[in-house]
Design a protein around this motif. Sequence first.
Motif, PDB file in Angstrom:
ATOM      1  N   MET A  90      49.651  40.444 -22.342  1.00  0.00           N
ATOM      2  CA  MET A  90      49.705  39.220 -23.142  1.00  0.00           C
ATOM      3  C   MET A  90      50.621  39.356 -24.362  1.00  0.00           C
ATOM      4  SD  MET A  90      45.799  37.845 -23.089  1.00  0.00           S
ATOM      5  CE  MET A  90      46.179  36.374 -24.047  1.00  0.00           C
ATOM      6  N   ARG A  91      51.001  40.594 -24.682  1.00  0.00           N
ATOM      7  CA  ARG A  91      51.904  40.802 -25.823  1.00  0.00           C
ATOM      8  C   ARG A  91      53.245  40.133 -25.528  1.00  0.00           C
ATOM      9  NH1 ARG A  91      51.981  46.472 -26.328  1.00  0.00           N
ATOM     10  NH2 ARG A  91      50.198  46.340 -27.720  1.00  0.00           N
ATOM     11  N   PRO A  92      53.833  39.397 -26.500  1.00  0.00           N
ATOM     12  CA  PRO A  92      55.112  38.718 -26.249  1.00  0.00           C
ATOM     13  C   PRO A  92      56.207  39.718 -25.866  1.00  0.00           C
ATOM     14  CG  PRO A  92      54.125  37.984 -28.325  1.00  0.00           C
ATOM     15  CD  PRO A  92      53.301  39.127 -27.849  1.00  0.00           C
ATOM     16  N   ALA A  93      57.040  39.320 -24.921  1.00  0.00           N
ATOM     17  CA  ALA A  93      58.087  40.214 -24.401  1.00  0.00           C
ATOM     18  C   ALA A  93      59.041  40.664 -25.500  1.00  0.00           C
ATOM     19  CB  ALA A  93      58.851  39.504 -23.285  1.00  0.00           C
ATOM     20  N   ILE A  94      59.238  39.810 -26.520  1.00  0.00           N
ATOM     21  CA  ILE A  94      60.186  40.152 -27.598  1.00  0.00           C
ATOM     22  C   ILE A  94      59.749  41.405 -28.366  1.00  0.00           C
ATOM     23  CG2 ILE A  94      59.119  38.716 -29.428  1.00  0.00           C
ATOM     24  CD1 ILE A  94      62.050  37.885 -30.153  1.00  0.00           C
ATOM     25  N   LEU A  95      58.433  41.724 -28.281  1.00  0.00           N
ATOM     26  CA  LEU A  95      57.922  42.905 -28.993  1.00  0.00           C
ATOM     27  C   LEU A  95      57.923  44.175 -28.131  1.00  0.00           C
ATOM     28  CD1 LEU A  95      54.822  41.470 -30.937  1.00  0.00           C
ATOM     29  CD2 LEU A  95      57.147  41.825 -31.786  1.00  0.00           C
ATOM     30  N   PHE A  96      58.252  44.035 -26.843  1.00  0.00           N
ATOM     31  CA  PHE A  96      58.188  45.202 -25.941  1.00  0.00           C
ATOM     32  C   PHE A  96      58.957  46.422 -26.480  1.00  0.00           C
ATOM     33  CE2 PHE A  96      57.192  42.750 -21.723  1.00  0.00           C
ATOM     34  CZ  PHE A  96      55.962  42.383 -22.261  1.00  0.00           C
ATOM     35  N   PRO A  97      60.203  46.232 -27.023  1.00  0.00           N
ATOM     36  CA  PRO A  97      60.937  47.421 -27.511  1.00  0.00           C
ATOM     37  C   PRO A  97      60.180  48.184 -28.607  1.00  0.00           C
ATOM     38  CG  PRO A  97      62.387  45.511 -27.393  1.00  0.00           C
ATOM     39  CD  PRO A  97      61.007  45.003 -27.168  1.00  0.00           C
ATOM     40  N   LEU A  98      59.367  47.467 -29.395  1.00  0.00           N
ATOM     41  CA  LEU A  98      58.647  48.118 -30.496  1.00  0.00           C
ATOM     42  C   LEU A  98      57.432  48.897 -30.010  1.00  0.00           C
ATOM     43  CD1 LEU A  98      58.725  45.352 -33.273  1.00  0.00           C
ATOM     44  CD2 LEU A  98      60.342  47.219 -32.849  1.00  0.00           C
ATOM     45  N   PHE A  99      56.995  48.622 -28.781  1.00  0.00           N
ATOM     46  CA  PHE A  99      55.805  49.306 -28.269  1.00  0.00           C
ATOM     47  C   PHE A  99      56.165  50.326 -27.171  1.00  0.00           C
ATOM     48  CE2 PHE A  99      54.018  45.890 -30.664  1.00  0.00           C
ATOM     49  CZ  PHE A  99      52.887  46.463 -31.227  1.00  0.00           C
ATOM     50  N   LYS A 100      57.454  50.709 -27.152  1.00  0.00           N
ATOM     51  CA  LYS A 100      57.844  51.839 -26.305  1.00  0.00           C
ATOM     52  C   LYS A 100      57.281  53.114 -26.936  1.00  0.00           C
ATOM     53  CE  LYS A 100      62.272  51.293 -26.737  1.00  0.00           C
ATOM     54  NZ  LYS A 100      63.740  51.305 -26.661  1.00  0.00           N
ATOM     55  N   PRO A 101      57.099  54.181 -26.132  1.00  0.00           N
ATOM     56  CA  PRO A 101      56.661  55.448 -26.744  1.00  0.00           C
ATOM     57  C   PRO A 101      57.750  55.999 -27.660  1.00  0.00           C
ATOM     58  CG  PRO A 101      57.178  55.755 -24.415  1.00  0.00           C
ATOM     59  CD  PRO A 101      57.237  54.278 -24.672  1.00  0.00           C
ATOM     60  N   VAL A 102      57.353  56.747 -28.693  1.00  0.00           N
ATOM     61  CA  VAL A 102      58.345  57.293 -29.632  1.00  0.00           C
ATOM     62  C   VAL A 102      59.317  58.231 -28.913  1.00  0.00           C
ATOM     63  CG1 VAL A 102      57.049  57.054 -31.782  1.00  0.00           C
ATOM     64  CG2 VAL A 102      56.696  59.073 -30.362  1.00  0.00           C
ATOM     65  N   PRO A 142      54.574  25.385 -34.232  1.00  0.00           N
ATOM     66  CA  PRO A 142      55.647  26.399 -34.298  1.00  0.00           C
ATOM     67  C   PRO A 142      55.275  27.583 -35.200  1.00  0.00           C
ATOM     68  CG  PRO A 142      56.594  24.201 -34.405  1.00  0.00           C
ATOM     69  CD  PRO A 142      55.105  24.016 -34.448  1.00  0.00           C
ATOM     70  N   ARG A 143      54.691  27.295 -36.383  1.00  0.00           N
ATOM     71  CA  ARG A 143      54.291  28.413 -37.243  1.00  0.00           C
ATOM     72  C   ARG A 143      53.152  29.199 -36.580  1.00  0.00           C
ATOM     73  NH1 ARG A 143      51.123  29.166 -43.013  1.00  0.00           N
ATOM     74  NH2 ARG A 143      51.747  31.341 -43.223  1.00  0.00           N
ATOM     75  N   GLY A 144      52.248  28.480 -35.931  1.00  0.00           N
ATOM     76  CA  GLY A 144      51.133  29.135 -35.246  1.00  0.00           C
ATOM     77  C   GLY A 144      51.621  30.113 -34.179  1.00  0.00           C
ATOM     78  N   GLN A 145      52.662  29.698 -33.428  1.00  0.00           N
ATOM     79  CA  GLN A 145      53.222  30.580 -32.397  1.00  0.00           C
ATOM     80  C   GLN A 145      53.802  31.854 -33.027  1.00  0.00           C
ATOM     81  OE1 GLN A 145      53.101  30.296 -29.137  1.00  0.00           O
ATOM     82  NE2 GLN A 145      52.186  28.276 -29.002  1.00  0.00           N
ATOM     83  N   ALA A 146      54.474  31.666 -34.189  1.00  0.00           N
ATOM     84  CA  ALA A 146      55.028  32.832 -34.899  1.00  0.00           C
ATOM     85  C   ALA A 146      53.897  33.742 -35.383  1.00  0.00           C
ATOM     86  CB  ALA A 146      55.884  32.364 -36.077  1.00  0.00           C
ATOM     87  N   LEU A 147      52.788  33.131 -35.804  1.00  0.00           N
ATOM     88  CA  LEU A 147      51.642  33.921 -36.270  1.00  0.00           C
ATOM     89  C   LEU A 147      50.975  34.684 -35.124  1.00  0.00           C
ATOM     90  CD1 LEU A 147      50.171  31.436 -38.890  1.00  0.00           C
ATOM     91  CD2 LEU A 147      50.986  33.748 -39.375  1.00  0.00           C
ATOM     92  N   ARG A 148      51.025  34.122 -33.913  1.00  0.00           N
ATOM     93  CA  ARG A 148      50.527  34.869 -32.744  1.00  0.00           C
ATOM     94  C   ARG A 148      51.313  36.180 -32.605  1.00  0.00           C
ATOM     95  NH1 ARG A 148      48.336  31.756 -27.784  1.00  0.00           N
ATOM     96  NH2 ARG A 148      47.551  29.825 -28.672  1.00  0.00           N
ATOM     97  N   THR A 149      52.636  36.068 -32.770  1.00  0.00           N
ATOM     98  CA  THR A 149      53.491  37.261 -32.690  1.00  0.00           C
ATOM     99  C   THR A 149      53.091  38.267 -33.765  1.00  0.00           C
ATOM    100  OG1 THR A 149      55.291  35.860 -31.906  1.00  0.00           O
ATOM    101  CG2 THR A 149      55.895  38.060 -32.653  1.00  0.00           C
ATOM    102  N   LEU A 150      52.813  37.770 -34.972  1.00  0.00           N
ATOM    103  CA  LEU A 150      52.386  38.646 -36.077  1.00  0.00           C
ATOM    104  C   LEU A 150      51.123  39.421 -35.697  1.00  0.00           C
ATOM    105  CD1 LEU A 150      52.602  39.461 -39.172  1.00  0.00           C
ATOM    106  CD2 LEU A 150      51.006  37.581 -39.581  1.00  0.00           C
ATOM    107  N   LEU A 151      50.164  38.742 -35.070  1.00  0.00           N
ATOM    108  CA  LEU A 151      48.922  39.408 -34.664  1.00  0.00           C
ATOM    109  C   LEU A 151      49.210  40.562 -33.704  1.00  0.00           C
ATOM    110  CD1 LEU A 151      46.602  36.313 -34.075  1.00  0.00           C
ATOM    111  CD2 LEU A 151      46.355  38.014 -35.893  1.00  0.00           C
ATOM    112  N   TYR A 152      50.075  40.312 -32.730  1.00  0.00           N
ATOM    113  CA  TYR A 152      50.409  41.374 -31.764  1.00  0.00           C
ATOM    114  C   TYR A 152      51.224  42.489 -32.426  1.00  0.00           C
ATOM    115  CZ  TYR A 152      48.593  38.761 -27.792  1.00  0.00           C
ATOM    116  OH  TYR A 152      47.751  38.127 -26.902  1.00  0.00           O
ATOM    117  N   LEU A 153      52.094  42.110 -33.360  1.00  0.00           N
ATOM    118  CA  LEU A 153      52.919  43.093 -34.065  1.00  0.00           C
ATOM    119  C   LEU A 153      52.036  44.115 -34.778  1.00  0.00           C
ATOM    120  CD1 LEU A 153      55.813  43.907 -35.003  1.00  0.00           C
ATOM    121  CD2 LEU A 153      55.471  42.385 -36.958  1.00  0.00           C
ATOM    122  N   PHE A 154      50.952  43.631 -35.385  1.00  0.00           N
ATOM    123  CA  PHE A 154      50.029  44.519 -36.106  1.00  0.00           C
ATOM    124  C   PHE A 154      48.814  44.902 -35.253  1.00  0.00           C
ATOM    125  CE2 PHE A 154      52.506  43.008 -39.708  1.00  0.00           C
ATOM    126  CZ  PHE A 154      52.696  44.193 -40.399  1.00  0.00           C
TER     127      PHE A 154
END
Length: 693
Positions: free
Chosen positions: A1-13, A669-681
């Motif tokens: 369910m994590r947005p695809a745009i965040l996938f690069p940030l959740f790769k292993p180090v 639109p802001r709510g959608q951005a905030l969804r991304t924030l939740l997944y980011l953290f």
Amino acid sequence: MRPAILFPLFKPVTALPGLGPRLGKLVEKLAGAHVVDLLWHLPCGVVDRRFSPKIAQAPHGRIATLTVRIDSHAPPVNPRHPYKIRCTDETGVLELVYFHVRGDWLSKQIPAGTTMVVSGKVEWFNDTAQITHPDAVVPVDAKDDLELVEPVYPMTAGLPAKTLRKAVRAALGDVPTLEEWQDPAWLSRRQWPDWADALKRAHTPEDEGDLAATAPIRCRLAYDELLANQLALMLVRASQRRLAGRATRGDGSLRRAALAALPFSLTGSQAASLEEIYADMAAERRMLRLLQGDVGSGKTVVALMAMLNAVETGAQAALMAPTEILARQHAESLAPLCKAAGVEIGLLTGRDKGKARQAVLDRLASGELPLLVGTHALFQEDVAFKDLALAVIDEQHRFGVHQRLQLSAKGRAVDVLVMTATPIPRTLTLTAYGDMDVSRLTEKPAGRKPVQTVTIALDRLEEVVDGIRRKVAEGARVYWVCPLVDESEQSDLAAATERHAFLRATFGDRVGLVHGKMRGPDKDAVMAAFAEGSLDVLVATTVIEVGVNVPEATVMVIEHAERFGLAQLHQLRGRVGRGEKPSSCLLMFDSNLTETARARLKTLRDTEDGFVIAEEDLRLRGAGEVLGTRQSGLPGFRLADLAVHGDLLAVARDDARLVVERDPDLASPRGQALRTLLYLFERDAAAKTLRSG
């Protein structure tokens, strides 16, 4: 369910350059397993290489970047001596000094006759400038590749700083452009950059000022983290409230009978807290309330009144405690009041077996047993209630949220009251318990005596023992808490065992010892012997809950008090002062005190107000340590420092509340951005409570 745009940030180090399996493990230990964890690992210092003088003007002890001609190499005759490279400019001579040089590596890297740019700390010896093991030596035509302002990161052994910096630079290259979730006018007022810019600038500080927690770039990132925390709590709370509730309104008959049997009147804050609890229980939604109260502020009586309110309607209530000792203590202290009200109270712990246990379970399932006190045993599958309406959970920080839900799932629309005797600062209450309503007990019940608190140096141990001898002769009982040696239970145990042997030499066999390695029944037997008076002194490590209520115990000795958090010291002190006689707490300290430790002990000596102490603890030690236990259940923050960013937390709380009220499914639109924030953290659980959109 994590947005695809965040996938690069959740790769292993280990996907980052230079981090293979071995170094990757070190980075995981230092920062975390994902690329985003490395991005949250911010610099703690900065090396400024912009100062670029001539050799003669380079001051001793300062980092400088010098353009020099390489004149000659002087390898040592003896390998234990240094290898020196002579460099010059028009103003003087500079020596580059290296130790343990092998082969011709240096002569190839820094050939004589070339012009090089050298950076490092300049030191003057016998009128000659030297740089030992320069940080950088590059050809003059590669000068632009030199990092003139270099971030310094918190490190771990075995991980080269250069490798970490390279990995961070690569991670910054993975940072996507995200839709802005903050209000543009708010960003403009605060002069904050956008998220990606703030993150990049945090990792490329220009000077020490950029490292400050109050710097705009750091505040922007801290606010994002706090907003994610508060939004997650609000969403979880909202989803809980969407669940069907039940209105519980008793007729007051049982409560009146129990109150009449109390030897004192309720305090103002007890009465106010009960009004809030009764209003919650009467509402057509589920109660989720935190009752905060200092040691001895009367939480258990408040809990009983709430439970009797449920029983008056024909339903059942349960109280869960983290240890068997505390569960038994609650059952014993509530029994007289329950008897006065004509209500039976049962006890269920892991030790109960066979027919006795089955009898409790049968009467619970049939509804004959209205009140039950227990431990984790209440979670077991065969524990079934006929109609559980209220679950009370004592010392919430010992249990996870899932355990809270497990207990409330044993009834229909169960109301939940959570209690803690650890006073928590308001900022931490917001971050840890923001999904709950909060009631506070701020007064001590009538009859509670103040505890005289004294600080005394450890080298006066013999005087303390003499004083204890006099107190014991007068019939006093004494707790003696041994120092927290380190994170190892073994060494804590060794310290306690040693002190126990020392005190036995003075007091004989009337000295008991309890520690975390003992079996439950053995520990209980020692505690019971102390409570009934066959032991005068109880030596304890801190890994156990010194949770027995012994009104006759009037002295608390805490060795190496400087090693404890304020909240822990306050909790331990709360074990005395429970009877009629005056009580005292002796804080024994090592004379080699830090300023912070000195301030902690002074605070404890000056006040008994747990909430004042908790706020001071937060100021002195920071949020991560404030409960003095890693099992606290408090969220850890990577970017926010609650001692500094408390004002931002309050704003984030208001912002999150407004968002959830206006856009409960985060569909705008802001709510959608905030969804991304939740997944980011990594607040995925909260994001999953949202309906799709």
